[in-house]
Scaffold this active site. Structure first.
Site, PDB file in Angstrom:
ATOM      1  N   ASP A  57      -0.198  -8.351   3.111  1.00 56.83           N
ATOM      2  CA  ASP A  57      -0.927  -8.498   1.850  1.00 56.83           C
ATOM      3  C   ASP A  57      -0.249  -9.568   0.995  1.00 56.83           C
ATOM      4  O   ASP A  57       0.923  -9.439   0.635  1.00 56.83           O
ATOM      5  CB  ASP A  57      -0.927  -7.156   1.110  1.00 56.83           C
ATOM      6  N   ASP A  58      -0.960 -10.634   0.690  1.00 57.09           N
ATOM      7  CA  ASP A  58      -0.468 -11.712  -0.190  1.00 57.09           C
ATOM      8  C   ASP A  58       0.649 -12.546   0.431  1.00 57.09           C
ATOM      9  O   ASP A  58       1.504 -13.065  -0.297  1.00 57.09           O
ATOM     10  CB  ASP A  58       0.060 -11.157  -1.534  1.00 57.09           C
ATOM     11  N   CYS A  93      -7.621 -10.116  -2.527  1.00 56.58           N
ATOM     12  CA  CYS A  93      -7.534  -9.029  -1.550  1.00 56.58           C
ATOM     13  C   CYS A  93      -8.881  -8.483  -1.091  1.00 56.58           C
ATOM     14  O   CYS A  93      -9.222  -8.537   0.085  1.00 56.58           O
ATOM     15  CB  CYS A  93      -6.688  -7.894  -2.121  1.00 56.58           C
ATOM     16  N   ASP A 330      -4.214 -11.361   4.019  1.00 52.19           N
ATOM     17  CA  ASP A 330      -5.521 -11.424   3.367  1.00 52.19           C
ATOM     18  C   ASP A 330      -5.645 -12.597   2.402  1.00 52.19           C
ATOM     19  O   ASP A 330      -6.739 -13.071   2.116  1.00 52.19           O
ATOM     20  CB  ASP A 330      -5.861 -10.108   2.661  1.00 52.19           C
ATOM     21  N   ASN A 331      -4.533 -13.071   1.865  1.00 50.08           N
ATOM     22  CA  ASN A 331      -4.522 -14.254   1.002  1.00 50.08           C
ATOM     23  C   ASN A 331      -3.085 -14.685   0.803  1.00 50.08           C
ATOM     24  O   ASN A 331      -2.155 -14.000   1.246  1.00 50.08           O
ATOM     25  CB  ASN A 331      -5.200 -13.995  -0.353  1.00 50.08           C
TER      26      ASN A 331
END
Length: 617
Positions: A57-58, A93, A330-331
């Protein structure tokens, strides 16, 4: 085979009854008699490849986080394939995760943001909207399940998946479900196939995800079936709490200070919309971001260990030669670029260029792919892997916007071609407010409830296409305000010099036409772009070329700017409660969680937030 469960799995606190707790503690004993390793040889149907998607995540590329993961470098960079131009269409997200599950851009899923009550024009709603609009009923999980795959998820699902409704909800398509409800790094809670599960506060989230996945591989799954496993830990997302064994690492690490970091007024004035008016970052903000960066690197160490454990387990079970393992995020994440505190949601490389590495059968070791791919391509790729013949044919009832990467994985098309034939223009899109930016900016005209507006744009990342795009390495952005950005990435890797005002109008017009197509595309039209690459004149004979002012007006008409909701009465179409009327949520949480990704939030404030956060979902 001996149990591979660690002590972490024994610290479960399951509600509501002691009987259920005892059942959970006895579960391993009842299933350990036959492991996947000791089972009969798989049937011919199970020779269809297994698929593991490991998604953080991130996680950034541009701040070099991968360089701090030695196991990943060995297992995926040296023994697998790395994609150097892998872009998430939406650097946020929830819309990004919806894109991966559906194989569609967010302008087609209409999951536009995280549902943080800042988006009335595009009506996001996060998981609530995803559920209410029926998007959950047909995903890559349901399709693979229909194709005979055993499916599982362990970790984060979608933003807004929390509270009693979520705890009792097991999304269709998953045979095994362990969806995270509360994202604490220590002591998180889950929906365990629709039953609430609270872990002891001594249990570290990533370690639990690792051990659950190993138990699924070793004991829970049916070895006669191929499987699809999603592992989705929260790290290195804020607050990026590391495992205690890693909390003293990287004491001297600092995020990279590129030319885009905290730039001068001369550079800043060429930014669009609200960005150009941001003040210089304070030393405290910079120090907080450095601390955040160090914790991100620390939290990734447990991820690195989990990757090795899963790969070792596949090897022990003798299924590594038939399992594709994909690693991504996700990013991304920026750190002070153009004076923006740590966060995401922008079209810059820091936010949308994310890790994408693959290992598995037939994958060329140490290969680097320069073709352009996007997260919208994951679902078609998984379907292609799972359905090698008409015997297993499963298709979606809607047009997917991506295309299968299988020819790239198999080396059937050049990985570094003279012209990118797989895809040469990637869509980037964002509709709504900026990342939570904090009350420090509350006196700016663009500030509204901890976000900056408007933050609505469409962009095209153009890399070495045919025709006029041959040899190009460009980022072109159109904002709902009519403002434009253009960067020559060959000489400006950090998007500092906006050259729109010095660019030929014909080239701008061609890119604007291309972006208008991408921003409203569906299915095949999202990657069949031959008509936009022709080198012929951009306008018909006898017609004048559109002026820059006319182009800006056309952009404003095509991309409506976001109109923030009326927070005093609430907006039920967003899928949220009308909490501002008759509820007394304490400051600073009256309108949500007001901290940016790099802010340090005290344990006391986090306790207050946990007490009241259910009002927001």
């Amino acid at each position: 085979m001996p149990s591979r469960l660690s002590n972490a799995m024994l610290f479960l606190i399951r509600l509501p009854t002691l009987a259920v707790l005892l059942k959970a503690l006895l579960y391993h004993k009842s299933t350990s008699a036959v492991s996947a390793h000791d089972a009969a040889p798989p049937s011919s149907s199970s020779r269809r490849p297994n698929i593991i998607l490991f998604m953080t995540d991130d996680q950034d590329v541009t701040a070099n986080s991968l360089d701090y993961m030695p196991r990943l470098n060995r297992l995926f960079r040296r023994e697998g394939m790395e994609f150097l131009h892998y872009y998430v269409p939406t650097g946020l997200c929830c819309p990004s995760r919806a894109t991966i599950l559906k194989g569609q851009y967010c302008h087609n899923t209409e999951i536009f943001d995280n549902g943080d009550l800042t988006n009335s024009t595009y009506k996001s709603g996060a998981w609530h909207k995803y559920l209410d609009t029926g998007l959950e009923n047909e995903t890559i999980a349901t399709m693979l399940q229909s194709a005979g795959y055993e499916t599982a998820l362990i970790g984060k699902y979608l933003n807004g998946y929390m509270g009693p409704k979520a705890a009792s909800h097991k999304p269709p398509g998953f045979d095994h479900w362990m969806g995270m409800l509360h994202l604490s790094f220590y002591g998180p809670s889950f929906s365990d196939n629709g039953e609430f599960l609270q872990l002891n506060e001594t249990v570290y989230q990533t370690d639990f995800i690792r051990d659950w996945a190993v138990d699924f591989l070793t004991h829970k799954r049916d070895p006669s079936k191929p499987f699809f496993l999603m592992m989705t830990p929260f790290a290195p997302h804020t607050p990026a709490t590391p495992a205690k064994r890693h909390e003293d690492m990287f004491q001297d690490a600092a995020f990279p200070r590129y030319d885009s970091f905290n730039p001068s007024d001369e550079v800043q004035q060429h930014r669009p919309a609200w960005i150009k008016d941001l003040p210089l970052l304070t030393q405290k903000q910079i120090d907080d971001m450095d601390n955040f960066y160090r914790n991100r690197l620390r939290s990734l160490q447990a991820i690195d260990e989990a990757l090795e454990k899963v790969v070792d387990t596949l090897h022990d079970l003798q299924i590594d030669d038939n399992t594709y393992m994909f690693y991504t995020s996700d990013n991304g994440q920026h750190f002070g670029s153009f004076r923006i505190p740590a966060g995401k949601r922008q079209a810059y490389e820091s936010d949308v260029l994310v890790p994408f590495l693959v290992r598995g059968p037939g994958i060329q070791h140490g290969a680097q792919v320069k073709q352009v791919v996007q997260s919208v391509d994951l679902a078609p790729t998984f379907l292609d892997l799972a359905t090698p013949s008409s015997r297993y044919e499963v298709t979606s009832s809607y047009p997917m916007d991506g295309k299968s990467m299988l020819p790239l994985l198999r080396g059937e098309v050049p990985l570094e071609p003279a012209i990118n034939t797989y895809r040469w223009a990637a869509l980037l899109e964002m509709y709504g407010g900026s990342s939570n930016i904090g009350p420090l900016y509350k006196n700016m005209s663009a500030y509204y409830h901890n976000h900056m507006f408007p933050n609505t744009y469409q962009a095209a990342r153009i890399v070495n296409g045919p025709g006029w795009a041959k040899g190009a390495d460009l980022l072109y952005v159109e904002w709902c305000t009519g403002e434009q950005e253009l960067y020559n990435m060959t000489v400006d890797r950090h998007q500092v010099d906006n050259i729109v005002g010095r660019t030929n109008l014909i080239l701008l017009y061609r890119m604007s036409r291309l972006l208008a197509r991408l921003g409203d595309c569906k299915g095949f039209g999202c990657y069949d772009l031959d008509m936009f690459s022709a080198s012929k004149e951009a306008v018909a004979p006898g017609r004048e070329l559109m002026t820059l002012d006319a182009m800006k007006a056309s952009i404003r008409n095509r991309i409506p700017c976001h109109n923030p909701p009326n927070m005093t009465s609430g907006d039920t179409s967003l899928g949220r409660k009308q909490f501002a009327v008759g509820l007394h949520v304490p400051e600073p949480f009256a309108f949500g969680f007001p901290y940016s990704d790099g802010d340090a939030v005290s344990d006391e404030l986090m306790e207050v937030w946990r007490k009241y956060e259910h009002y927001f979902y």
